[in-house]
Scaffold this motif. Structure first.
Motif, PDB file in Angstrom:
ATOM      1  N   VAL A 114      70.446 -49.855 -13.742  1.00 13.86           N
ATOM      2  CA  VAL A 114      71.369 -49.090 -14.591  1.00 13.86           C
ATOM      3  C   VAL A 114      72.769 -49.087 -13.992  1.00 13.86           C
ATOM      4  N   ASN A 115      72.854 -49.240 -12.683  1.00 14.71           N
ATOM      5  CA  ASN A 115      74.156 -49.261 -12.015  1.00 14.71           C
ATOM      6  C   ASN A 115      74.722 -50.679 -12.089  1.00 14.71           C
ATOM      7  N   PRO A 116      75.822 -50.879 -12.796  1.00  9.74           N
ATOM      8  CA  PRO A 116      76.365 -52.230 -12.982  1.00  9.74           C
ATOM      9  C   PRO A 116      76.887 -52.875 -11.703  1.00  9.74           C
ATOM     10  N   GLU A 117      77.043 -52.088 -10.629  1.00  8.53           N
ATOM     11  CA  GLU A 117      77.553 -52.634  -9.375  1.00  8.53           C
ATOM     12  C   GLU A 117      76.460 -53.249  -8.515  1.00  8.53           C
ATOM     13  N   SER A 118      75.208 -53.053  -8.878  1.00  3.37           N
ATOM     14  CA  SER A 118      74.105 -53.558  -8.057  1.00  3.37           C
ATOM     15  C   SER A 118      74.006 -55.076  -8.154  1.00  3.37           C
ATOM     16  N   THR A 119      73.324 -55.648  -7.170  1.00  2.00           N
ATOM     17  CA  THR A 119      73.120 -57.100  -7.126  1.00  2.00           C
ATOM     18  C   THR A 119      71.742 -57.425  -7.687  1.00  2.00           C
ATOM     19  N   MET A 120      71.708 -58.283  -8.706  1.00  2.00           N
ATOM     20  CA  MET A 120      70.450 -58.623  -9.362  1.00  2.00           C
ATOM     21  C   MET A 120      69.918 -59.970  -8.887  1.00  2.00           C
ATOM     22  N   PRO A 121      68.594 -60.152  -8.903  1.00  2.00           N
ATOM     23  CA  PRO A 121      68.020 -61.473  -8.661  1.00  2.00           C
ATOM     24  C   PRO A 121      68.494 -62.445  -9.739  1.00  2.00           C
ATOM     25  N   GLU A 167      72.579 -33.893 -21.914  1.00  3.88           N
ATOM     26  CA  GLU A 167      72.695 -32.571 -21.296  1.00  3.88           C
ATOM     27  C   GLU A 167      72.403 -32.601 -19.800  1.00  3.88           C
ATOM     28  N   HIS A 168      72.236 -33.805 -19.268  1.00  6.37           N
ATOM     29  CA  HIS A 168      72.079 -34.030 -17.823  1.00  6.37           C
ATOM     30  C   HIS A 168      70.780 -33.483 -17.233  1.00  6.37           C
ATOM     31  N   TYR A 169      69.707 -33.498 -18.033  1.00  4.95           N
ATOM     32  CA  TYR A 169      68.410 -33.102 -17.499  1.00  4.95           C
ATOM     33  C   TYR A 169      67.695 -34.271 -16.820  1.00  4.95           C
ATOM     34  N   TRP A 170      68.073 -35.476 -17.109  1.00  2.00           N
ATOM     35  CA  TRP A 170      67.489 -36.640 -16.435  1.00  2.00           C
ATOM     36  C   TRP A 170      68.468 -37.806 -16.439  1.00  2.00           C
ATOM     37  N   PHE A 171      68.243 -38.724 -15.502  1.00  2.00           N
ATOM     38  CA  PHE A 171      69.049 -39.935 -15.359  1.00  2.00           C
ATOM     39  C   PHE A 171      68.136 -41.140 -15.256  1.00  2.00           C
ATOM     40  N   GLY A 172      68.500 -42.229 -15.913  1.00  2.00           N
ATOM     41  CA  GLY A 172      67.737 -43.455 -15.785  1.00  2.00           C
ATOM     42  C   GLY A 172      67.961 -44.088 -14.420  1.00  2.00           C
ATOM     43  N   VAL A 209      63.895 -51.879 -25.643  1.00  2.00           N
ATOM     44  CA  VAL A 209      64.150 -51.594 -24.232  1.00  2.00           C
ATOM     45  C   VAL A 209      63.731 -50.159 -23.926  1.00  2.00           C
ATOM     46  N   ASN A 210      63.129 -49.961 -22.767  1.00  2.00           N
ATOM     47  CA  ASN A 210      62.754 -48.616 -22.325  1.00  2.00           C
ATOM     48  C   ASN A 210      63.281 -48.398 -20.917  1.00  2.00           C
ATOM     49  N   ILE A 211      63.068 -47.218 -20.357  1.00  2.00           N
ATOM     50  CA  ILE A 211      63.649 -46.897 -19.056  1.00  2.00           C
ATOM     51  C   ILE A 211      62.642 -46.266 -18.105  1.00  2.00           C
ATOM     52  N   SER A 212      62.980 -46.318 -16.817  1.00  2.00           N
ATOM     53  CA  SER A 212      62.387 -45.450 -15.803  1.00  2.00           C
ATOM     54  C   SER A 212      63.475 -44.451 -15.439  1.00  2.00           C
ATOM     55  N   GLY A 213      63.089 -43.234 -15.099  1.00  2.00           N
ATOM     56  CA  GLY A 213      64.120 -42.250 -14.811  1.00  2.00           C
ATOM     57  C   GLY A 213      63.641 -41.104 -13.945  1.00  2.00           C
ATOM     58  N   ILE A 214      64.594 -40.251 -13.565  1.00  2.00           N
ATOM     59  CA  ILE A 214      64.315 -39.119 -12.696  1.00  2.00           C
ATOM     60  C   ILE A 214      64.883 -37.839 -13.280  1.00  2.00           C
ATOM     61  N   GLY A 215      64.185 -36.744 -13.005  1.00  2.00           N
ATOM     62  CA  GLY A 215      64.669 -35.428 -13.380  1.00  2.00           C
ATOM     63  C   GLY A 215      64.520 -34.479 -12.208  1.00  2.00           C
ATOM     64  N   LEU A 216      65.416 -33.532 -12.083  1.00  2.00           N
ATOM     65  CA  LEU A 216      65.347 -32.516 -11.029  1.00  2.00           C
ATOM     66  C   LEU A 216      64.432 -31.389 -11.494  1.00  2.00           C
ATOM     67  N   ALA A 217      63.393 -31.111 -10.711  1.00  2.00           N
ATOM     68  CA  ALA A 217      62.418 -30.084 -11.081  1.00  2.00           C
ATOM     69  C   ALA A 217      63.092 -28.716 -11.202  1.00  2.00           C
TER      70      ALA A 217
END
Length: 345
Positions: free
Chosen positions: A302-309, A121-126, A260-268
């Motif tokens: 979470v973004n597949p375009e990022s560069t990983m170590p 429902e788009h209340y938060w994003f990882g 597996v778990n996540i870190s994420g953000i939500g808009l107050a």
């Protein structure tokens, strides 16, 4: 020069009118207020980079998820919170259920974050993921001896298992995942077996377990992957030396998969700086933001375009549990009861 009331004004070449304009400028500068449970140095680097790119200053307010959510509820429409940034999908779901978040949905966020790592429902994003794995002493344990979380309850691991306390969100979500997959009875049996095989009573964080392995307090530990990544790349030579003596094993690859778990953000819900908050969320999930994040935290992006170590590239191809980590929040109370029943402090 003395003003009324005896206040001393030191002449620095600024008139009263220029000082007033300066104060007004500081009050009106662009900001985003981030309520965060995270404590990683890389986050400060991310915030500084965001400010450099946008001119928007990041104010941090730190606390536990429960503390921050309670403050947001109590302050209501007067809350200063723009963004809630936290670890654990259950904590994000808790914030959603407590009605302190609002929906956030932009084309950029939908493009940056795959469906599996965002609220339906788009209340938060990882913003990142982390795996809870088995870490072992390379000099005393062969990788071939390891297989599953369940096997750690075997008699041969008696007095050799290290893990942090039951108050850890990481352990609560791990046990909740076993309840989801196998039911409460089997989950409690597993917890009993781990307690029976404790090398010591739980203490400290995940890094403490790693250090205890090298100190030969125990041979194996249940830990999050990124701690090993951070230690291997630490400025502290002692941490690097400890991590180099440890192996990382992803359990249950032939059965239910690794947790597996996540870190994420939500808009107050009552964000006073909503536009800035959205820009902040889009930056954290962008290719550039994600690359900077994982290079420092050693979480998985979470973004597949990022560069990983290189280390994360070597680790990334593993089977994970087929469950919605955010939904595990409903089972945290069950997990807590089980921990109490089996004496896992």
């Amino acid at each position: 020069m003395l003003l009324s009331g005896g206040i001393l004004l030191i002449n620095t070449g600024c008139s009263l009118s220029s000082l007033t304009r300066q104060a007004e400028s500081e009050d009106s500068r662009q900001v985003v207020n981030v309520f965060t449970t995270r404590h990683y140095y890389v986050d400060s680097m991310l915030f500084q980079e965001f400010t450099k790119r946008t001119g928007i200053h990041v104010n941090e307010v730190k606390g536990t998820a429960e503390e921050l959510v309670e403050r947001m509820k109590k302050e209501g429409e007067a809350s200063s919170a723009d963004i809630l940034l936290t670890v654990d999908g259950g904590a994000l779901e808790f914030a959603k259920q407590q009605d302190v978040l609002q929906k956030i949905k932009t084309e950029t966020l939908l493009r940056n974050v795959p469906m599996e790592w965002r609220d339906k429902e788009h209340y938060w994003f990882g913003i990142a993921t982390r795996a809870r794995v088995i870490v072992y002493a390379k000099d005393r344990v062969r990788m071939e001896e390891l297989s599953t979380y369940e096997d750690l309850t075997n008699e041969r691991w008696k007095g050799k298992v290290l893990v942090r306390s039951s108050s850890s969100l990481y352990n609560q979500s791990l046990l909740a995942s076993f309840i989801e997959l196998h039911g409460e009875q089997q989950a409690e049996k597993w917890a009993q077996g781990i307690v029976r095989n404790f090398a010591r009573e739980p203490e400290g964080g995940d890094k403490s377990q790693a250090k205890a392995i090298v100190a030969k307090v125990g041979d194996v530990a249940i830990m999050n992957t990124y701690y090993i990544g951070q230690m291997l790349n630490s400025n502290d030579p002692e941490e690097r030396e400890i991590a180099e003596k440890l192996g990382v094993f992803f359990p249950n690859q032939l059965t239910t998969g690794t947790h597996v778990n996540i870190s994420g953000i939500g808009l107050a819900k009552n964000a006073p700086n909503k536009e800035n908050a959205i820009k902040f969320a889009e930056f954290l999930t962008s290719k550039e933001g994600q690359t900077l994040l994982v290079q420092g935290s050693f979480e998985f992006p979470v973004n597949p375009e990022s560069t990983m170590p290189t280390l994360l590239k070597d680790w990334q191809n593993f089977k994970r549990q087929p469950i919605d980590v955010a939904s595990l929040r409903r089972l945290h109370n069950n997990a807590t009861e089980i921990f109490e029943n089996v004496g896992w402090q």
